[in-house]
Design a protein around this motif. Sequence first.
Motif, PDB file in Angstrom:
ATOM      1  N   GLU A 130       0.826  -1.205   0.000  1.00  0.00           N
ATOM      2  CA  GLU A 130       0.000   0.000   0.000  1.00  0.00           C
ATOM      3  C   GLU A 130       0.860   1.255   0.000  1.00  0.00           C
ATOM      4  OE1 GLU A 130      -3.901  -1.640   2.421  1.00  0.00           O
ATOM      5  OE2 GLU A 130      -2.329  -0.597   3.498  1.00  0.00           O
ATOM      6  N   ARG A 131       1.939   1.214   0.775  1.00  0.00           N
ATOM      7  CA  ARG A 131       2.850   2.359   0.829  1.00  0.00           C
ATOM      8  C   ARG A 131       3.498   2.580  -0.536  1.00  0.00           C
ATOM      9  NH1 ARG A 131       6.564   1.883   5.798  1.00  0.00           N
ATOM     10  NH2 ARG A 131       5.238   0.126   5.639  1.00  0.00           N
ATOM     11  N   MET A 132       3.912   1.503  -1.198  1.00  0.00           N
ATOM     12  CA  MET A 132       4.525   1.598  -2.516  1.00  0.00           C
ATOM     13  C   MET A 132       3.538   2.195  -3.510  1.00  0.00           C
ATOM     14  SD  MET A 132       7.051   1.170  -4.560  1.00  0.00           S
ATOM     15  CE  MET A 132       8.235  -0.118  -4.435  1.00  0.00           C
ATOM     16  N   LYS A 133       2.288   1.755  -3.448  1.00  0.00           N
ATOM     17  CA  LYS A 133       1.258   2.253  -4.352  1.00  0.00           C
ATOM     18  C   LYS A 133       1.037   3.751  -4.137  1.00  0.00           C
ATOM     19  CE  LYS A 133      -3.524   1.459  -5.720  1.00  0.00           C
ATOM     20  NZ  LYS A 133      -4.744   0.717  -5.455  1.00  0.00           N
ATOM     21  N   THR A 134       0.955   4.171  -2.881  1.00  0.00           N
ATOM     22  CA  THR A 134       0.732   5.575  -2.564  1.00  0.00           C
ATOM     23  C   THR A 134       1.912   6.438  -3.007  1.00  0.00           C
ATOM     24  OG1 THR A 134      -0.625   4.958  -0.671  1.00  0.00           O
ATOM     25  CG2 THR A 134       0.242   7.201  -0.694  1.00  0.00           C
ATOM     26  N   CYS A 135       3.115   5.995  -2.685  1.00  0.00           N
ATOM     27  CA  CYS A 135       4.315   6.758  -3.069  1.00  0.00           C
ATOM     28  C   CYS A 135       4.441   6.843  -4.586  1.00  0.00           C
ATOM     29  CB  CYS A 135       5.563   6.121  -2.468  1.00  0.00           C
ATOM     30  SG  CYS A 135       5.657   6.234  -0.677  1.00  0.00           S
ATOM     31  N   ASN A 136       4.165   5.740  -5.265  1.00  0.00           N
ATOM     32  CA  ASN A 136       4.260   5.703  -6.721  1.00  0.00           C
ATOM     33  C   ASN A 136       3.248   6.646  -7.350  1.00  0.00           C
ATOM     34  OD1 ASN A 136       5.387   4.785  -9.125  1.00  0.00           O
ATOM     35  ND2 ASN A 136       3.845   3.204  -9.352  1.00  0.00           N
ATOM     36  N   ALA A 137       2.026   6.664  -6.826  1.00  0.00           N
ATOM     37  CA  ALA A 137       0.997   7.563  -7.352  1.00  0.00           C
ATOM     38  C   ALA A 137       1.391   9.025  -7.162  1.00  0.00           C
ATOM     39  CB  ALA A 137      -0.341   7.288  -6.671  1.00  0.00           C
ATOM     40  N   THR A 138       1.948   9.330  -6.005  1.00  0.00           N
ATOM     41  CA  THR A 138       2.365  10.703  -5.729  1.00  0.00           C
ATOM     42  C   THR A 138       3.510  11.115  -6.654  1.00  0.00           C
ATOM     43  OG1 THR A 138       1.715  10.424  -3.426  1.00  0.00           O
ATOM     44  CG2 THR A 138       3.155  12.289  -3.936  1.00  0.00           C
ATOM     45  N   ALA A 139       4.486  10.225  -6.841  1.00  0.00           N
ATOM     46  CA  ALA A 139       5.618  10.527  -7.728  1.00  0.00           C
ATOM     47  C   ALA A 139       5.144  10.740  -9.161  1.00  0.00           C
ATOM     48  CB  ALA A 139       6.650   9.407  -7.667  1.00  0.00           C
ATOM     49  N   THR A 140       4.177   9.943  -9.589  1.00  0.00           N
ATOM     50  CA  THR A 140       3.630  10.086 -10.938  1.00  0.00           C
ATOM     51  C   THR A 140       2.884  11.401 -11.077  1.00  0.00           C
ATOM     52  OG1 THR A 140       3.443   7.685 -11.161  1.00  0.00           O
ATOM     53  CG2 THR A 140       2.118   9.025 -12.662  1.00  0.00           C
ATOM     54  N   THR A 141       2.101  11.755 -10.073  1.00  0.00           N
ATOM     55  CA  THR A 141       1.341  13.002 -10.112  1.00  0.00           C
ATOM     56  C   THR A 141       2.275  14.207 -10.162  1.00  0.00           C
ATOM     57  OG1 THR A 141      -0.278  11.906  -8.714  1.00  0.00           O
ATOM     58  CG2 THR A 141      -0.570  14.232  -9.051  1.00  0.00           C
ATOM     59  N   GLN A 142       3.402  14.105  -9.464  1.00  0.00           N
ATOM     60  CA  GLN A 142       4.366  15.211  -9.451  1.00  0.00           C
ATOM     61  C   GLN A 142       5.286  15.176 -10.669  1.00  0.00           C
ATOM     62  OE1 GLN A 142       6.424  15.089  -5.695  1.00  0.00           O
ATOM     63  NE2 GLN A 142       4.569  15.486  -4.526  1.00  0.00           N
ATOM     64  N   ALA A 143       5.080  14.208 -11.556  1.00  0.00           N
ATOM     65  CA  ALA A 143       5.853  14.065 -12.800  1.00  0.00           C
ATOM     66  C   ALA A 143       7.350  13.953 -12.532  1.00  0.00           C
ATOM     67  CB  ALA A 143       5.553  15.212 -13.759  1.00  0.00           C
ATOM     68  N   LEU A 144       7.715  13.222 -11.490  1.00  0.00           N
ATOM     69  CA  LEU A 144       9.130  13.033 -11.168  1.00  0.00           C
ATOM     70  C   LEU A 144       9.728  11.969 -12.069  1.00  0.00           C
ATOM     71  CD1 LEU A 144       8.898  13.080  -7.274  1.00  0.00           C
ATOM     72  CD2 LEU A 144       9.588  14.934  -8.784  1.00  0.00           C
ATOM     73  N   LYS A 145      10.962  12.188 -12.475  1.00  0.00           N
ATOM     74  CA  LYS A 145      11.654  11.248 -13.357  1.00  0.00           C
ATOM     75  C   LYS A 145      13.092  11.074 -12.881  1.00  0.00           C
ATOM     76  CE  LYS A 145       8.657  11.644 -17.050  1.00  0.00           C
ATOM     77  NZ  LYS A 145       7.682  10.644 -17.188  1.00  0.00           N
ATOM     78  N   GLY A 146      13.696   9.962 -13.237  1.00  0.00           N
ATOM     79  CA  GLY A 146      15.111   9.718 -12.984  1.00  0.00           C
ATOM     80  C   GLY A 146      15.503   9.786 -11.523  1.00  0.00           C
ATOM     81  N   ASP A 147      16.595  10.495 -11.251  1.00  0.00           N
ATOM     82  CA  ASP A 147      17.137  10.581  -9.891  1.00  0.00           C
ATOM     83  C   ASP A 147      16.186  11.258  -8.913  1.00  0.00           C
ATOM     84  OD1 ASP A 147      20.586  11.127 -10.981  1.00  0.00           O
ATOM     85  OD2 ASP A 147      19.445   9.274 -10.674  1.00  0.00           O
ATOM     86  N   ALA A 148      15.434  12.235  -9.394  1.00  0.00           N
ATOM     87  CA  ALA A 148      14.474  12.920  -8.520  1.00  0.00           C
ATOM     88  C   ALA A 148      13.401  11.938  -8.050  1.00  0.00           C
ATOM     89  CB  ALA A 148      13.831  14.096  -9.242  1.00  0.00           C
ATOM     90  N   ARG A 149      12.940  11.068  -8.957  1.00  0.00           N
ATOM     91  CA  ARG A 149      11.931  10.068  -8.594  1.00  0.00           C
ATOM     92  C   ARG A 149      12.509   9.052  -7.620  1.00  0.00           C
ATOM     93  NH1 ARG A 149       7.086   8.470 -11.064  1.00  0.00           N
ATOM     94  NH2 ARG A 149       6.391   6.426 -10.384  1.00  0.00           N
ATOM     95  N   LYS A 150      13.738   8.612  -7.875  1.00  0.00           N
ATOM     96  CA  LYS A 150      14.380   7.641  -6.975  1.00  0.00           C
ATOM     97  C   LYS A 150      14.526   8.209  -5.566  1.00  0.00           C
ATOM     98  CE  LYS A 150      17.102   5.279 -10.506  1.00  0.00           C
ATOM     99  NZ  LYS A 150      18.454   5.041 -11.024  1.00  0.00           N
ATOM    100  N   ALA A 151      14.955   9.453  -5.475  1.00  0.00           N
ATOM    101  CA  ALA A 151      15.129  10.091  -4.167  1.00  0.00           C
ATOM    102  C   ALA A 151      13.783  10.241  -3.463  1.00  0.00           C
ATOM    103  CB  ALA A 151      15.804  11.455  -4.329  1.00  0.00           C
ATOM    104  N   PHE A 152      12.768  10.665  -4.193  1.00  0.00           N
ATOM    105  CA  PHE A 152      11.435  10.825  -3.602  1.00  0.00           C
ATOM    106  C   PHE A 152      10.904   9.481  -3.105  1.00  0.00           C
ATOM    107  CE2 PHE A 152       7.299  12.408  -2.784  1.00  0.00           C
ATOM    108  CZ  PHE A 152       6.441  11.383  -3.154  1.00  0.00           C
ATOM    109  N   MET A 153      11.014   8.451  -3.932  1.00  0.00           N
ATOM    110  CA  MET A 153      10.496   7.127  -3.560  1.00  0.00           C
ATOM    111  C   MET A 153      11.225   6.609  -2.328  1.00  0.00           C
ATOM    112  SD  MET A 153       7.975   6.227  -5.488  1.00  0.00           S
ATOM    113  CE  MET A 153       7.849   4.455  -5.323  1.00  0.00           C
ATOM    114  N   SER A 154      12.522   6.807  -2.266  1.00  0.00           N
ATOM    115  CA  SER A 154      13.292   6.362  -1.113  1.00  0.00           C
ATOM    116  C   SER A 154      12.792   7.018   0.179  1.00  0.00           C
ATOM    117  CB  SER A 154      14.775   6.669  -1.326  1.00  0.00           C
ATOM    118  OG  SER A 154      15.524   6.296  -0.200  1.00  0.00           O
ATOM    119  N   GLU A 155      12.651   8.334   0.145  1.00  0.00           N
ATOM    120  CA  GLU A 155      12.166   9.064   1.317  1.00  0.00           C
ATOM    121  C   GLU A 155      10.732   8.686   1.663  1.00  0.00           C
ATOM    122  OE1 GLU A 155      13.658  11.121   3.558  1.00  0.00           O
ATOM    123  OE2 GLU A 155      15.452  10.407   2.557  1.00  0.00           O
TER     124      GLU A 155
END
Length: 95
Positions: free
Chosen positions: A65-90
């Motif tokens: 559930e946490r992965m799904k929520t984080c992934n949805a948020t990263a997609t909504t914020q249009a994060l890509k590459g290293d920025a997405r990796k850093a966001f997902m990690s946090e």
Amino acid sequence: MKMLRVPLLMIGLLLCSQGFAATAQQTKMTTCNADATAKALKGDERKAFMSTCLKATAAPSTPQERMKTCNATATTQALKGDARKAFMSECLKKK
């Protein structure tokens, strides 16, 4: 010379925007909005869904559930590459 200014300006804006972290409420709003859009909710249904979603205070309990929520948020914020990796990690570290 003008052609060089635009890409440099865009890179500068991208780097600056990463310095402003979203608050928990902003992140929740983004996630709820993405979920409502994915469900194609409109009008009163959307309002009711958003209200319920924003009032929910419990963090996702399972890692899936946490992965799904984080992934949805990263997609909504249009994060890509290293920025997405850093966001997902946090995001995934938060409990």
